[in-house]
Design a protein around this motif. Structure first.
Motif, PDB file in Angstrom:
ATOM      1  N   VAL A  42       0.846  -1.210   0.000  1.00  0.00           N
ATOM      2  CA  VAL A  42       0.000   0.000   0.000  1.00  0.00           C
ATOM      3  C   VAL A  42       0.873   1.249   0.000  1.00  0.00           C
ATOM      4  O   VAL A  42       1.882   1.319   0.691  1.00  0.00           O
ATOM      5  CB  VAL A  42      -0.928   0.008   1.231  1.00  0.00           C
ATOM      6  CG1 VAL A  42      -1.726   1.296   1.315  1.00  0.00           C
ATOM      7  CG2 VAL A  42      -1.865  -1.198   1.187  1.00  0.00           C
ATOM      8  N   ILE A  43       0.451   2.230  -0.798  1.00  0.00           N
ATOM      9  CA  ILE A  43       1.073   3.549  -0.721  1.00  0.00           C
ATOM     10  C   ILE A  43       0.025   4.525  -0.195  1.00  0.00           C
ATOM     11  O   ILE A  43      -1.150   4.452  -0.561  1.00  0.00           O
ATOM     12  CB  ILE A  43       1.643   4.045  -2.068  1.00  0.00           C
ATOM     13  CG1 ILE A  43       0.568   4.107  -3.150  1.00  0.00           C
ATOM     14  CG2 ILE A  43       2.820   3.192  -2.497  1.00  0.00           C
ATOM     15  CD1 ILE A  43       1.007   4.849  -4.398  1.00  0.00           C
ATOM     16  N   THR A  44       0.476   5.404   0.673  1.00  0.00           N
ATOM     17  CA  THR A  44      -0.372   6.474   1.182  1.00  0.00           C
ATOM     18  C   THR A  44       0.286   7.785   0.808  1.00  0.00           C
ATOM     19  O   THR A  44       1.490   7.962   1.012  1.00  0.00           O
ATOM     20  CB  THR A  44      -0.540   6.374   2.707  1.00  0.00           C
ATOM     21  OG1 THR A  44      -1.099   5.092   3.017  1.00  0.00           O
ATOM     22  CG2 THR A  44      -1.457   7.465   3.239  1.00  0.00           C
ATOM     23  N   VAL A  45      -0.498   8.683   0.246  1.00  0.00           N
ATOM     24  CA  VAL A  45      -0.010   9.997  -0.154  1.00  0.00           C
ATOM     25  C   VAL A  45      -0.656  11.018   0.771  1.00  0.00           C
ATOM     26  O   VAL A  45      -1.869  11.212   0.746  1.00  0.00           O
ATOM     27  CB  VAL A  45      -0.351  10.285  -1.629  1.00  0.00           C
ATOM     28  CG1 VAL A  45       0.119  11.676  -2.020  1.00  0.00           C
ATOM     29  CG2 VAL A  45       0.250   9.222  -2.536  1.00  0.00           C
ATOM     30  N   HIS A  46       0.174  11.633   1.621  1.00  0.00           N
ATOM     31  CA  HIS A  46      -0.291  12.668   2.545  1.00  0.00           C
ATOM     32  C   HIS A  46      -0.160  14.012   1.835  1.00  0.00           C
ATOM     33  O   HIS A  46       0.890  14.319   1.268  1.00  0.00           O
ATOM     34  CB  HIS A  46       0.555  12.669   3.821  1.00  0.00           C
ATOM     35  CG  HIS A  46       0.442  11.406   4.593  1.00  0.00           C
ATOM     36  ND1 HIS A  46      -0.457  11.232   5.617  1.00  0.00           N
ATOM     37  CD2 HIS A  46       1.114  10.235   4.485  1.00  0.00           C
ATOM     38  CE1 HIS A  46      -0.328  10.022   6.108  1.00  0.00           C
ATOM     39  NE2 HIS A  46       0.620   9.392   5.442  1.00  0.00           N
ATOM     40  N   ILE A  47      -1.221  14.803   1.873  1.00  0.00           N
ATOM     41  CA  ILE A  47      -1.241  16.087   1.176  1.00  0.00           C
ATOM     42  C   ILE A  47      -1.502  17.198   2.187  1.00  0.00           C
ATOM     43  O   ILE A  47      -2.503  17.169   2.902  1.00  0.00           O
ATOM     44  CB  ILE A  47      -2.311  16.087   0.072  1.00  0.00           C
ATOM     45  CG1 ILE A  47      -2.078  14.908  -0.883  1.00  0.00           C
ATOM     46  CG2 ILE A  47      -2.312  17.412  -0.677  1.00  0.00           C
ATOM     47  CD1 ILE A  47      -3.203  14.647  -1.830  1.00  0.00           C
ATOM     48  N   THR A  48      -0.571  18.151   2.227  1.00  0.00           N
ATOM     49  CA  THR A  48      -0.703  19.288   3.131  1.00  0.00           C
ATOM     50  C   THR A  48      -0.399  20.569   2.364  1.00  0.00           C
ATOM     51  O   THR A  48       0.080  20.540   1.234  1.00  0.00           O
ATOM     52  CB  THR A  48       0.267  19.182   4.325  1.00  0.00           C
ATOM     53  OG1 THR A  48       1.604  19.144   3.831  1.00  0.00           O
ATOM     54  CG2 THR A  48      -0.013  17.953   5.172  1.00  0.00           C
ATOM     55  N   LEU A  49      -0.661  21.686   3.022  1.00  0.00           N
ATOM     56  CA  LEU A  49      -0.249  22.982   2.502  1.00  0.00           C
ATOM     57  C   LEU A  49       1.149  23.279   3.030  1.00  0.00           C
ATOM     58  O   LEU A  49       1.691  22.524   3.839  1.00  0.00           O
ATOM     59  CB  LEU A  49      -1.248  24.055   2.931  1.00  0.00           C
ATOM     60  CG  LEU A  49      -2.669  23.857   2.396  1.00  0.00           C
ATOM     61  CD1 LEU A  49      -3.613  24.888   2.986  1.00  0.00           C
ATOM     62  CD2 LEU A  49      -2.697  23.914   0.879  1.00  0.00           C
ATOM     63  N   ASP A  50       1.731  24.387   2.592  1.00  0.00           N
ATOM     64  CA  ASP A  50       3.086  24.743   3.024  1.00  0.00           C
ATOM     65  C   ASP A  50       3.224  24.861   4.539  1.00  0.00           C
ATOM     66  O   ASP A  50       4.285  24.617   5.091  1.00  0.00           O
ATOM     67  CB  ASP A  50       3.536  26.047   2.368  1.00  0.00           C
ATOM     68  CG  ASP A  50       3.953  25.836   0.922  1.00  0.00           C
ATOM     69  OD1 ASP A  50       4.271  24.692   0.551  1.00  0.00           O
ATOM     70  OD2 ASP A  50       3.965  26.826   0.170  1.00  0.00           O
ATOM     71  N   ASP A  51       2.151  25.234   5.223  1.00  0.00           N
ATOM     72  CA  ASP A  51       2.212  25.370   6.683  1.00  0.00           C
ATOM     73  C   ASP A  51       1.914  24.044   7.389  1.00  0.00           C
ATOM     74  O   ASP A  51       1.676  24.013   8.593  1.00  0.00           O
ATOM     75  CB  ASP A  51       1.272  26.464   7.169  1.00  0.00           C
ATOM     76  CG  ASP A  51      -0.193  26.154   6.879  1.00  0.00           C
ATOM     77  OD1 ASP A  51      -0.500  25.080   6.316  1.00  0.00           O
ATOM     78  OD2 ASP A  51      -1.045  26.997   7.218  1.00  0.00           O
ATOM     79  N   ASP A  52       1.903  22.940   6.626  1.00  0.00           N
ATOM     80  CA  ASP A  52       1.638  21.580   7.119  1.00  0.00           C
ATOM     81  C   ASP A  52       0.199  21.358   7.573  1.00  0.00           C
ATOM     82  O   ASP A  52      -0.097  20.351   8.206  1.00  0.00           O
ATOM     83  CB  ASP A  52       2.620  21.164   8.216  1.00  0.00           C
ATOM     84  CG  ASP A  52       4.000  20.868   7.640  1.00  0.00           C
ATOM     85  OD1 ASP A  52       4.088  20.486   6.453  1.00  0.00           O
ATOM     86  OD2 ASP A  52       4.992  21.014   8.371  1.00  0.00           O
ATOM     87  N   SER A  53      -0.713  22.265   7.244  1.00  0.00           N
ATOM     88  CA  SER A  53      -2.121  22.018   7.554  1.00  0.00           C
ATOM     89  C   SER A  53      -2.686  21.046   6.523  1.00  0.00           C
ATOM     90  O   SER A  53      -2.313  21.071   5.349  1.00  0.00           O
ATOM     91  CB  SER A  53      -2.913  23.323   7.585  1.00  0.00           C
ATOM     92  OG  SER A  53      -2.866  23.962   6.326  1.00  0.00           O
ATOM     93  N   ALA A  54      -3.575  20.180   6.974  1.00  0.00           N
ATOM     94  CA  ALA A  54      -4.147  19.146   6.112  1.00  0.00           C
ATOM     95  C   ALA A  54      -5.041  19.754   5.032  1.00  0.00           C
ATOM     96  O   ALA A  54      -5.610  20.827   5.201  1.00  0.00           O
ATOM     97  CB  ALA A  54      -4.944  18.150   6.943  1.00  0.00           C
TER      98      ALA A  54
END
Length: 115
Positions: A42-54
């Protein structure tokens, strides 16, 4: 195979991947920071903004093209936990996998991260 070759041959982002908070390689992709975390098949792709907010990924989709044991593996990414897209590749994914992730946002804009 041609698509993978073209994606990997295009100029890379301005810097090399760093390590994200989930232990995976992390790259900038448009307005997002994209972290690729393999675990077994399994691959999980975590996506955040530059400030690390989800980011709300509930309406996002995507695709990953990974080079595993010299062969391209293409999988569709679908929303999983909040802030993530995920896919089961069907094959063991090494922690240092190379490839690219394309993400289609709710606004219709596609971004790409190369690992």
């Amino acid at each position: 195979m041609l698509l993978l070759t073209l994606m990997l041959a295009t100029p890379a982002a301005a810097h090399e991947p760093d390590t994200g908070p989930n232990g995976g390689a992390r790259m900038d992709a448009g307005p997002y920071r994209v972290e690729l975390v393999p675990a077994g098949t399994v691959i999980t792709v975590h996506i955040t903004l530059d400030d690390d907010s989800a980011v709300d990924t509930s309406t996002m989709t995507g695709a990953a093209i990974l080079l595993i044991e010299g062969k391209p593996v293409r999988v569709a990414l679908v929303p999983a936990a909040p802030g993530t897209l995920s896919a089961d590749t069907g094959v063991a994914v090494p922690s240092d996998v190379k490839g690219a992730v394309q993400i289609l946002g709710a606004d219709g804009v596609t971004v790409q991260a190369k690992f």
